[in-house]
Design a protein around this motif. Structure first.
Motif, PDB file in Angstrom:
ATOM      1  N   ALA A   1      48.588  43.536  44.087  1.00 42.64           N
ATOM      2  CA  ALA A   1      47.401  44.226  43.607  1.00 42.64           C
ATOM      3  C   ALA A   1      47.032  43.780  42.281  1.00 42.64           C
ATOM      4  CB  ALA A   1      47.630  45.774  43.603  1.00 42.64           C
ATOM      5  N   VAL A   2      45.716  43.326  42.200  1.00 44.33           N
ATOM      6  CA  VAL A   2      45.166  42.994  41.012  1.00 44.33           C
ATOM      7  C   VAL A   2      44.274  44.364  40.520  1.00 44.33           C
ATOM      8  CG1 VAL A   2      43.497  41.389  39.926  1.00 44.33           C
ATOM      9  CG2 VAL A   2      44.901  40.725  42.143  1.00 44.33           C
ATOM     10  N   PRO A   3      44.408  44.639  39.344  1.00 45.20           N
ATOM     11  CA  PRO A   3      43.946  45.826  38.806  1.00 45.20           C
ATOM     12  C   PRO A   3      42.488  45.224  38.462  1.00 45.20           C
ATOM     13  CG  PRO A   3      45.515  44.883  36.978  1.00 45.20           C
ATOM     14  CD  PRO A   3      45.687  44.025  38.383  1.00 45.20           C
ATOM     15  N   ARG A   4      41.649  46.300  39.019  1.00 46.65           N
ATOM     16  CA  ARG A   4      40.237  46.275  39.035  1.00 46.65           C
ATOM     17  C   ARG A   4      39.871  46.841  37.693  1.00 46.65           C
ATOM     18  NH1 ARG A   4      36.664  47.859  43.988  1.00 46.65           N
ATOM     19  NH2 ARG A   4      37.402  49.797  43.266  1.00 46.65           N
ATOM     20  N   ARG A   5      38.480  45.993  36.968  1.00 50.42           N
ATOM     21  CA  ARG A   5      38.250  46.691  35.664  1.00 50.42           C
ATOM     22  C   ARG A   5      37.082  47.402  36.281  1.00 50.42           C
ATOM     23  NH1 ARG A   5      36.923  43.553  30.295  1.00 50.42           N
ATOM     24  NH2 ARG A   5      36.920  45.610  28.918  1.00 50.42           N
TER      25      ARG A   5
END
Length: 123
Positions: free
Chosen positions: A101-105
């Motif tokens: 999971a890539v953190p979303r800004r």
């Protein structure tokens, strides 16, 4: 000697007569006990008959319930086996899959209304 024999025979005769009388008194006194025993036997046969008639439907229902419980327990065992298989498959899937999971800004968005401000409308 003959007198002794006569006295002995009379004594034995009286003893046998008294023993017979005692036996007769014993039989006569046991007659009520015999009649009560017969009545008790009749009553116990009646109670056994009633219990047999009453217990037959109950035993039939108990057999039916036991059979139903056996069927239900077999169904539960099959469903538990299926659930166990599903849980094992899910665990295997979770162990073999990697999720990154890539953190979303979060985008910065204005909180102002697109409409004009209230104090500007009334001015």
């Amino acid at each position: 000697m003959e007198l002794v024999t006569v006295v002995f025979n009379v004594g034995v005769g009286l003893g046998v007569l008294l023993a017979g009388a005692a036996l007769l008194v014993l039989v006569i006194s046991s007659l009520p006990l015999l009649s009560e025993t017969r009545a008790l036997t009749r009553e116990s046969r009646r109670v056994v008959g009633i219990a047999e008639r009453e217990l037959q439907p109950i035993l039939g229902h108990a057999r039916e319930l036991a059979a139903n419980a056996e069927v239900l327990s077999e169904d539960v065992a099959v469903k538990l086996d299926r659930l166990n298989d599903l849980m094992n498959a899910l665990q295997h899937t979770l162990e073999s899959v990697q999720v990154t999971a890539v953190p979303r800004r979060a985008g910065i968005v204005s909180v102002e209304s697109t409409d004009a401000r209230e104090d500007e409308r009334f001015a």
